[in-house]
Design a protein around this motif. Structure first.
Motif, mmCIF file in Angstrom:
data_model
loop_
_atom_site.group_PDB
_atom_site.id
_atom_site.type_symbol
_atom_site.label_atom_id
_atom_site.label_comp_id
_atom_site.label_asym_id
_atom_site.label_seq_id
_atom_site.Cartn_x
_atom_site.Cartn_y
_atom_site.Cartn_z
ATOM 1 N N ASN A 30 -39.547 -66.453 43.851
ATOM 2 C CA ASN A 30 -39.459 -65.492 42.753
ATOM 3 C C ASN A 30 -40.709 -64.613 42.755
ATOM 4 O O ASN A 30 -41.713 -64.908 43.423
ATOM 5 N N ALA A 31 -40.640 -63.535 41.996
ATOM 6 C CA ALA A 31 -41.731 -62.561 41.963
ATOM 7 C C ALA A 31 -43.008 -63.148 41.388
ATOM 8 O O ALA A 31 -44.111 -62.848 41.868
ATOM 9 N N GLU A 32 -42.887 -63.996 40.384
ATOM 10 C CA GLU A 32 -44.064 -64.566 39.738
ATOM 11 C C GLU A 32 -44.876 -65.417 40.716
ATOM 12 O O GLU A 32 -46.099 -65.364 40.757
ATOM 13 N N SER A 33 -44.169 -66.213 41.501
ATOM 14 C CA SER A 33 -44.839 -67.066 42.482
ATOM 15 C C SER A 33 -45.575 -66.241 43.530
ATOM 16 O O SER A 33 -46.739 -66.513 43.858
ATOM 17 N N LEU A 34 -44.915 -65.218 44.048
ATOM 18 C CA LEU A 34 -45.535 -64.376 45.068
ATOM 19 C C LEU A 34 -46.709 -63.590 44.495
ATOM 20 O O LEU A 34 -47.765 -63.471 45.130
ATOM 21 N N LYS A 35 -46.541 -63.057 43.307
ATOM 22 C CA LYS A 35 -47.602 -62.266 42.682
ATOM 23 C C LYS A 35 -48.874 -63.090 42.500
ATOM 24 O O LYS A 35 -49.987 -62.585 42.660
ATOM 25 N N ALA A 36 -48.706 -64.385 42.184
ATOM 26 C CA ALA A 36 -49.868 -65.250 41.968
ATOM 27 C C ALA A 36 -50.686 -65.439 43.237
ATOM 28 O O ALA A 36 -51.892 -65.719 43.173
ATOM 29 N N GLU A 37 -50.063 -65.292 44.412
ATOM 30 C CA GLU A 37 -50.793 -65.494 45.667
ATOM 31 C C GLU A 37 -51.566 -64.255 46.093
ATOM 32 O O GLU A 37 -52.558 -64.366 46.838
ATOM 33 N N LEU A 38 -51.172 -63.083 45.650
ATOM 34 C CA LEU A 38 -51.777 -61.842 46.143
ATOM 35 C C LEU A 38 -53.280 -61.759 45.912
ATOM 36 O O LEU A 38 -54.020 -61.358 46.826
ATOM 37 N N PRO A 39 -53.807 -62.146 44.722
ATOM 38 C CA PRO A 39 -55.274 -62.117 44.553
ATOM 39 C C PRO A 39 -55.985 -63.085 45.494
ATOM 40 O O PRO A 39 -57.108 -62.810 45.938
ATOM 41 N N GLN A 40 -55.341 -64.206 45.817
ATOM 42 C CA GLN A 40 -55.936 -65.173 46.743
ATOM 43 C C GLN A 40 -56.074 -64.570 48.138
ATOM 44 O O GLN A 40 -57.062 -64.800 48.837
ATOM 45 N N ILE A 41 -55.060 -63.795 48.539
ATOM 46 C CA ILE A 41 -55.109 -63.146 49.850
ATOM 47 C C ILE A 41 -56.265 -62.163 49.911
ATOM 48 O O ILE A 41 -57.039 -62.141 50.891
ATOM 49 N N ARG A 42 -56.415 -61.353 48.880
ATOM 50 C CA ARG A 42 -57.507 -60.369 48.859
ATOM 51 C C ARG A 42 -58.870 -61.059 48.854
ATOM 52 O O ARG A 42 -59.796 -60.632 49.543
ATOM 53 N N ALA A 43 -58.996 -62.148 48.088
ATOM 54 C CA ALA A 43 -60.271 -62.863 48.004
ATOM 55 C C ALA A 43 -60.619 -63.535 49.331
ATOM 56 O O ALA A 43 -61.790 -63.539 49.756
ATOM 57 N N ARG A 44 -59.612 -64.078 50.003
ATOM 58 C CA ARG A 44 -59.810 -64.773 51.273
ATOM 59 C C ARG A 44 -60.068 -63.785 52.406
ATOM 60 O O ARG A 44 -60.784 -64.085 53.354
ATOM 61 N N GLY A 45 -59.394 -62.628 52.332
ATOM 62 C CA GLY A 45 -59.519 -61.628 53.371
ATOM 63 C C GLY A 45 -58.444 -61.692 54.421
ATOM 64 O O GLY A 45 -58.444 -60.897 55.367
ATOM 65 N N TYR A 46 -57.499 -62.600 54.295
ATOM 66 C CA TYR A 46 -56.372 -62.704 55.217
ATOM 67 C C TYR A 46 -55.239 -63.456 54.536
ATOM 68 O O TYR A 46 -55.436 -64.147 53.525
ATOM 69 N N SER A 47 -54.041 -63.314 55.112
ATOM 70 C CA SER A 47 -52.842 -63.922 54.535
ATOM 71 C C SER A 47 -52.362 -65.068 55.413
ATOM 72 O O SER A 47 -52.436 -64.995 56.648
ATOM 73 N N ILE A 48 -51.855 -66.129 54.775
ATOM 74 C CA ILE A 48 -51.375 -67.314 55.488
ATOM 75 C C ILE A 48 -49.880 -67.498 55.256
ATOM 76 O O ILE A 48 -49.386 -67.354 54.130
ATOM 77 N N ASN A 49 -49.166 -67.804 56.315
ATOM 78 C CA ASN A 49 -47.753 -68.186 56.243
ATOM 79 C C ASN A 49 -47.681 -69.651 56.659
ATOM 80 O O ASN A 49 -47.789 -69.975 57.841
ATOM 81 N N ASN A 50 -47.519 -70.525 55.679
ATOM 82 C CA ASN A 50 -47.476 -71.966 55.916
ATOM 83 C C ASN A 50 -46.046 -72.465 55.715
ATOM 84 O O ASN A 50 -45.623 -72.740 54.591
ATOM 85 N N LEU A 51 -45.275 -72.536 56.798
ATOM 86 C CA LEU A 51 -43.873 -72.964 56.752
ATOM 87 C C LEU A 51 -43.056 -72.091 55.793
ATOM 88 O O LEU A 51 -42.166 -72.574 55.102
ATOM 89 N N GLU A 52 -43.354 -70.806 55.768
ATOM 90 C CA GLU A 52 -42.652 -69.896 54.866
ATOM 91 C C GLU A 52 -41.601 -69.057 55.588
ATOM 92 O O GLU A 52 -40.573 -68.727 55.004
ATOM 93 N N SER A 53 -41.852 -68.718 56.837
ATOM 94 C CA SER A 53 -40.857 -67.938 57.580
ATOM 95 C C SER A 53 -39.868 -68.836 58.308
ATOM 96 O O SER A 53 -38.794 -68.379 58.713
ATOM 97 N N GLY A 54 -40.203 -70.105 58.497
ATOM 98 C CA GLY A 54 -39.324 -71.039 59.191
ATOM 99 C C GLY A 54 -39.766 -72.460 58.948
ATOM 100 O O GLY A 54 -40.818 -72.713 58.345
ATOM 101 N N ALA A 55 -38.973 -73.400 59.450
ATOM 102 C CA ALA A 55 -39.230 -74.809 59.160
ATOM 103 C C ALA A 55 -40.414 -75.375 59.926
ATOM 104 O O ALA A 55 -40.959 -76.410 59.547
#
Length: 251
Positions: free
Chosen positions: A169-194
């Motif tokens: 849902n949008a709320e879950s994804l929105k909550a991660e966006l500040p973490q991505i900016r703070a970290r400086g990169y984005s992580i896909n942990n078993l999100e695009s596939g199993a």
């Protein structure tokens, strides 16, 4: 944009994305356009050799469309600048490397190098659309959107696909966006596939805007979260060199 041109490009995309031949009536229904109008557009695309027509009057993508992709790839500056760095980098990270650009609300692959250093040009990698909610590059571009655009984009996304850890849902994804900016990169942990993990770091243009992403991907057992944390600084250093090249060519 001219409606005729828009409709013609839309038909070309419909035929290309479905991967099979279609009749005029079917395409007219899919495009929600008058059959006569669709027929004229299809004839123009056949004459331009972007589509071909078989003996049953069905239309499919033609090899002539390859000209567009070839010339496009040759003329994407960030791809040309990033590829030498990626070829040097792949031996160190021992994972597949990808270069992505924004594509509407999602991302699209514009370069892919396998772990053994081969530059891939097949459609299974090159030109792949990467989900905005379940891919490292897609989430990265969302994170760096202007704040006033984020809510509207999140509301339009389809959250049904992806792996076991994908946002639903949008709320879950929105909550991660500040973490991505703070970290400086984005992580896909078993999100695009199993069983796939990846991460992506932003590439800025000469104006400081994020306009591409450099990413690495591998099976989850080969690219753990700990391994991602180890590799991220290496990719970030590579991006600094790519950005320096961009600034030198665009003073």
């Amino acid at each position: 944009m001219n409606n005729t041109l828009t409709n013609g490009l839309g038909l070309l995309s419909l035929v290309a994305n479905t991967g099979r031949a279609h009749g005029v009536t079917e395409l007219a229904n899919m495009a929600e356009l008058p059959k006569s109008h669709v027929h004229r557009l299809l004839q123009s695309l056949v004459e331009a050799r972007y589509l071909e027509k078989d003996h049953q009057s069905r239309y499919s993508i033609s090899v002539g469309a390859l000209r567009l992709g070839r010339e496009l790839l040759r003329n994407i500056p960030v791809r040309r600048m990033a590829l030498p760095e990626m070829m040097q980098l792949v031996g160190e990270v021992k994972a597949a490397l990808s270069l992505a650009a924004p594509f509407g609300h999602e991302a699209i692959s514009i370069a892919h190098i396998t772990p053994d250093g081969n530059l891939r040009g097949s459609m299974e990698s090159l030109g792949s659309v990467l989900s905005a909610h379940a891919s490292a590059s897609g989430k990265l571009f969302l994170a760096y959107l202007p704040e006033d655009e984020v809510g509207e984009v999140l509301a339009q996304l389809d959250y049904s696909g992806g792996g076991p850890n994908a946002h639903r849902n949008a709320e879950s994804l929105k909550a991660e966006l500040p973490q991505i900016r703070a970290r400086g990169y984005s992580i896909n942990n078993l999100e695009s596939g199993a069983n796939m993990n990846s991460f992506a770091v932003p590439i800025h243009n000469q104006d400081g805007k994020v306009f591409a992403a450099l990413g690495a991907s591998a099976q989850a057992n080969e690219l753990s979260l700990k391994r991602i944390a180890e590799l991220a600084p290496i990719l970030l250093e590579s991006v600094q060199r790519i950005e320096s090249t961009i600034k030198e060519e665009n003073p």
